[in-house]
Design a protein around this motif. Structure first.
Motif, PDB file in Angstrom:
ATOM      1  N   UNK A  92     -56.904  35.183   4.183  1.00 61.73           N
ATOM      2  CA  UNK A  92     -55.941  35.822   5.101  1.00 61.73           C
ATOM      3  C   UNK A  92     -54.514  35.392   4.771  1.00 61.73           C
ATOM      4  N   UNK A  93     -54.322  34.096   4.523  1.00 60.98           N
ATOM      5  CA  UNK A  93     -52.968  33.582   4.238  1.00 60.98           C
ATOM      6  C   UNK A  93     -52.410  34.201   2.961  1.00 60.98           C
ATOM      7  N   UNK A  94     -53.252  34.331   1.947  1.00 61.46           N
ATOM      8  CA  UNK A  94     -52.795  34.919   0.686  1.00 61.46           C
ATOM      9  C   UNK A  94     -52.548  36.416   0.840  1.00 61.46           C
ATOM     10  N   UNK A  95     -53.452  37.089   1.561  1.00 57.82           N
ATOM     11  CA  UNK A  95     -53.324  38.540   1.735  1.00 57.82           C
ATOM     12  C   UNK A  95     -52.040  38.891   2.488  1.00 57.82           C
ATOM     13  N   UNK A  96     -51.650  38.034   3.424  1.00 55.91           N
ATOM     14  CA  UNK A  96     -50.428  38.301   4.196  1.00 55.91           C
ATOM     15  C   UNK A  96     -49.213  38.392   3.273  1.00 55.91           C
ATOM     16  N   UNK A  97     -49.223  37.604   2.210  1.00 56.94           N
ATOM     17  CA  UNK A  97     -48.098  37.642   1.262  1.00 56.94           C
ATOM     18  C   UNK A  97     -48.245  38.756   0.233  1.00 56.94           C
ATOM     19  N   UNK A  98     -49.489  39.094  -0.107  1.00 55.87           N
ATOM     20  CA  UNK A  98     -49.724  40.098  -1.150  1.00 55.87           C
ATOM     21  C   UNK A  98     -49.654  41.532  -0.632  1.00 55.87           C
ATOM     22  N   UNK A  99     -49.735  41.712   0.658  1.00 54.40           N
ATOM     23  CA  UNK A  99     -49.768  43.060   1.245  1.00 54.40           C
ATOM     24  C   UNK A  99     -48.538  43.879   0.827  1.00 54.40           C
ATOM     25  N   UNK A 100     -48.815  45.027   0.197  1.00 58.69           N
ATOM     26  CA  UNK A 100     -47.718  45.905  -0.215  1.00 58.69           C
ATOM     27  C   UNK A 100     -47.001  45.471  -1.472  1.00 58.69           C
ATOM     28  N   UNK A 101     -47.509  44.411  -2.124  1.00 58.38           N
ATOM     29  CA  UNK A 101     -46.868  43.897  -3.353  1.00 58.38           C
ATOM     30  C   UNK A 101     -47.809  44.111  -4.545  1.00 58.38           C
TER      31      UNK A 101
END
Length: 420
Positions: free
Chosen positions: A311-320
């Motif tokens: 979840x923590x990683x996905x929050x930063x990767x979302x839309x990137x």
């Protein structure tokens, strides 16, 4: 004089009061082995005992190289399956959709319980301390002897107390704290000690975060690492309802226990950091390594492959979009399914990551993302020794899931706080 956690746990197992440096013989509640169960079985057969003493206390979890990437690995797995059948071992997690990384499974499946004494033929067995267990890694010959006799001896360790206060600031996590701590005390800072993490800062942490701390206990020499079995732990055990024994007991150190060393940390002072090649205690604050080119990012392992990490990683990767190959490996199929339900896989795939089956993957250089000569990786795993993820001329930087995600996006080591 009060007792430490180790004195209480080993005294409970021995059946009498014990003190640090005393040698005791105990019967471990559970004994975990993974792919290395095959060579241990060969050693066991040389002892001359026909059957293991307590088959119900043995647990096999195939995870280090699954599905088998070579004929040698396939033979190893075959030997484990044959031994399990021959000895009537009931707890076996084969290469199926009920498995995962051994330490994650031992916690998910209700083996890791407060007050138990647990051994594993893997150095990161100390992970189960997050549930209040005395858990430690042992050698292969030792494990063969435990299978044969049901017993093992320990010198009761002296103890280290780590009092943690405060809260993490955004972009900072348990991995940053434990890397900083290891950098401070160094790789031999707690040799053969029982390390107790405690205080309001630990109470605030999730069990997943505590698992990250305890998992890396061996990286600073600890015999075991443990957190208090508080309400979060007890509620989780109750909610899961899958405890493998009812012989557990929530134990913790007395207020007046005596420690060989004591440290104090405020989580508010912790910032993102990494362990530089080729030692886990080679700590550097993110500012010192920011901009270092990487060729691969790895999100997973028994240290940081849980749903909270994804979840923590996905929050930063979302839309990137990631700038380098990025391998995502959930710690178990339970985590895998949960990530699918939450739409995290769509985020990872849209960003250009690849997702592999639960297992140890490239953490120890078996498959699924090993490095070529001269390549550098940023990884959420627990070791960065030379050649650990592949070629001996490659380089591994250990970091938090957020730092790995932020670095994957830029193709260089990056400060996750700038990507929030």
């Amino acid at each position: 004089m009060g007792k430490t956690f180790a004195e209480k746990a080993l005294g409970r197992a021995a059946g009498y009061e014990v003190t640090a440096n005393q040698v005791v013989t105990v019967e471990p509640d559970f004994c975990m082995s993974h792919d290395n169960g095959a060579p241990i079985a060969r050693t066991f057969k040389k002892i001359g005992v026909k059957n293991v003493k307590y088959p119900e206390r043995i647990c096999f979890i195939l995870d280090h190289a699954i599905p088998a990437p070579s004929s040698d690995h396939a033979v190893n797995h075959k030997e484990v399956r044959e031994f399990v059948k021959e000895q009537g071992v009931p707890h076996f997690y084969d290469v199926k959709s009920e498995g995962g990384v051994c330490h994650q499974k031992m916690c998910e499946e209700g083996f890791a319980l407060p007050g138990l004494v647990m051994v594993g033929s893997d150095s990161h067995t100390c992970t189960y301390g997050a549930y209040g267990a005395f858990s430690t890694g042992i050698g292969r010959s030792e494990m063969a002897a435990v299978w044969a006799t049901g017993k093992i001896w320990f010198k009761v360790p002296e103890s280290m107390k780590v009092v943690v206060t405060g809260k993490f600031k955004p972009g900072v996590s348990a991995k940053d704290f434990i890397l900083k701590f290891i950098g401070d005390v160094r790789a031999d800072g707690a040799d053969y000690m029982s390390v107790e993490f405690c205080g309001p800062g630990i109470e605030e942490m999730s069990i997943a975060e505590r698992m990250t701390l305890c998992n890396m206990g061996i990286e600073f020499g600890a015999k075991n690492a443990v957190c208090p079995p508080d309400k979060k732990v007890l509620d989780t055990i109750k909610e899961r309802g899958n405890a493998k024994t009812d012989k557990w007991e929530a134990l913790w150190a007395d207020e007046d226990a005596v420690y060989a060393a004591e440290y104090h940390y405020d989580l508010g002072d912790i910032t993102p950091g990494v362990a530089k090649p080729h030692k886990v205690d080679n700590y550097a604050a993110i500012e010192e390594v920011k901009g270092t080119p990487i060729h691969e990012a790895f999100l997973g392992s028994c240290t940081n492959g849980r749903i909270e990490d994804l979840r923590a990683a996905a929050a930063l990767l979302k839309g990137k979009q990631v700038a380098v190959r990025t391998v995502v490996i959930p710690a178990s199929w339970i985590v895998y399914r949960q990530a699918m339900k939450e739409g995290l896989f769509d985020i990872f795939l849209d960003a250009g990551c690849i997702i592999c089956n639960p297992g140890c993957g490239p953490c120890m250089g078996n498959h699924e993302g090993i490095l070529a000569p001269g390549e550098a990786a940023i990884s959420t795993a627990n070791r960065n020794f030379k050649g650990r993820m592949g070629d001996k001329e490659s380089f591994i930087y250990l970091a938090s899931p957020m730092t790995v995600a932020a670095s994957a996006i830029k193709g260089e080591i990056s400060d996750p706080r700038e990507a929030l």
